[in-house]
Design a protein around this motif. Structure first.
Motif, PDB file in Angstrom:
ATOM      1  N   PHE A 156      43.367  34.084  34.659  1.00 50.21           N
ATOM      2  CA  PHE A 156      42.833  34.201  36.012  1.00 50.21           C
ATOM      3  C   PHE A 156      41.399  33.678  36.135  1.00 50.21           C
ATOM      4  CE2 PHE A 156      46.305  37.259  36.113  1.00 50.21           C
ATOM      5  CZ  PHE A 156      46.838  37.041  37.373  1.00 50.21           C
TER       6      PHE A 156
ATOM      7  N   TRP B  20      39.436  34.214  40.033  1.00 51.70           N
ATOM      8  CA  TRP B  20      39.971  35.524  40.383  1.00 51.70           C
ATOM      9  C   TRP B  20      39.192  36.657  39.714  1.00 51.70           C
ATOM     10  CZ3 TRP B  20      43.764  35.145  44.009  1.00 51.70           C
ATOM     11  CH2 TRP B  20      44.386  33.905  44.139  1.00 51.70           C
TER      12      TRP B  20
ATOM     13  N   THR C  25      43.622  41.632  39.796  1.00 52.65           N
ATOM     14  CA  THR C  25      44.106  41.081  38.525  1.00 52.65           C
ATOM     15  C   THR C  25      44.421  42.195  37.539  1.00 52.65           C
ATOM     16  OG1 THR C  25      41.852  40.839  37.647  1.00 52.65           O
ATOM     17  CG2 THR C  25      42.753  38.993  38.896  1.00 52.65           C
TER      18      THR C  25
ATOM     19  N   TRP D 129      44.520  37.576  29.607  1.00 57.55           N
ATOM     20  CA  TRP D 129      44.551  37.772  31.062  1.00 57.55           C
ATOM     21  C   TRP D 129      43.294  37.198  31.714  1.00 57.55           C
ATOM     22  CZ3 TRP D 129      49.219  39.266  32.361  1.00 57.55           C
ATOM     23  CH2 TRP D 129      49.473  39.619  33.680  1.00 57.55           C
TER      24      TRP D 129
END
Length: 315
Positions: A149, A169, A179, A145
């Motif tokens: 991002f 992000w 996020t 993840w």
């Protein structure tokens, strides 16, 4: 006369005393208690014991290296009056809970409604949708993840195809928490399975009667499906809220354990972890843990008290 006394004495001596209550209980249930003994030892030694120890340590100054020193309410006074990081972690955690739980439940219910239409390969879709719930809390998914991002991650690469320059992000304090909220919503599989089981329990004749009366699908959802699902919604809401308050791994991995940027991803559990194992303030961390327990208990009690106004059972 002497003979009568001797006979009565001999008769009394020959009587067997009735067993006591506890000895009877033990004789009847001894095998059960023996089978429960390993669990009882674990429960008392690994659950109740640490809980009571933590409660005691919350009133002390303890650094793991020296003996605990009694501090009274100092830890709690510092927490509520002179700890800006505590306030920041509470703000981040409540924001995460308020947005992630309703979005996850809404998304899970929507997918469950689609799967409830009797499509082919339902078991395959159900397993695929449940998979994120099994993997979402893992370290590997949190690392993935973070890469998705990042400034040069997959999201920004997709946006670049449309001429949009996306931010980093993860590093932006305005978007970093979102996020983690998206990651939490992505783990919708567990409540989805429970919603799907609840949908299967709604009698189909209710929908048939509503269709004959001219009710649209949307009206059937609000007047039949949702009221009949309120016990399942209630259960999922409590479970997912508790899990949201306990969320730790995504914040720890994505922020590198700091809760940055600018404490925007400083979850309460991450702050508790840093106080305990980063600064060895075990007494203060224990106080933080008990405050978290009180918050979760208060939410659960409030949910049960208000459930009578919106949760509809068979009656």
């Amino acid at each position: 006369m002497a003979t009568q006394v001797d006979n009565s004495a001999s008769t009394g001596a020959g009587r067997v005393a009735p067993p006591s209550f506890w000895s009877g209980v033990w004789q009847n249930h001894a095998p059960g208690y023996l089978f429960l003994l390993p669990w009882l030892i674990g429960f008392l030694g690994l659950t109740i014991g640490p809980i009571l120890t933590s409660f005691y340590l919350s009133f002390t100054h303890f650094d793991l290296l020296t003996a605990p020193r009694w501090a009274g309410l100092d830890n709690y006074m510092r927490m509520f009056t002179n700890d800006p990081k505590f306030v920041a972690s509470m703000r981040v955690t409540f924001t995460f809970v308020i947005f992630s739980v309703p979005l996850k439940l809404a998304f899970a219910l929507g997918v469950a409604l689609l799967l409830n239409r009797g499509m082919r390969g339902l078991s395959i879709y159900r397993a695929l949708f449940y998979l994120p719930s099994l993997l979402g809390a893992s370290v590997a998914i949190a690392i993935l993840w973070r890469q998705i991002f990042a400034g040069n991650g997959l999201v920004n690469q997709l946006l670049a195809n449309f001429g949009i320059q996306g931010p980093s992000w993860i590093s932006n304090p305005n978007t970093s928490l979102w996020t983690l909220i998206i990651l939490a919503v992505w783990q919708f599989g567990s409540p989805m399975i429970i919603f799907l089981a609840g949908l299967r329990q709604i009698p189909q004749d209710m929908y048939e009667a509503a269709s004959l009366d001219g009710a649209s699908k949307w009206r059937q959802f609000w007047k039949i499906t949702l009221p009949m699902l309120t016990p399942v919604v209630f259960f999922n809401a409590i479970i997912q809220t508790i899990e949201a308050f306990k969320s730790f791994t995504p914040s720890f991995i994505i922020s590198g354990g700091t809760g940055g940027p600018i404490n925007s991803t400083l979850f309460y559990t991450l702050y508790l972890y840093n106080e305990a194992f980063g600064f060895f303030r075990m007494g203060y961390a224990s106080a933080l843990a008990w405050v978290l327990l009180a918050i979760v208990a208060a939410f659960t009690a409030f949910s049960f008290l208000t459930s009578k106004f919106w949760v509809h059972y068979d009656d």
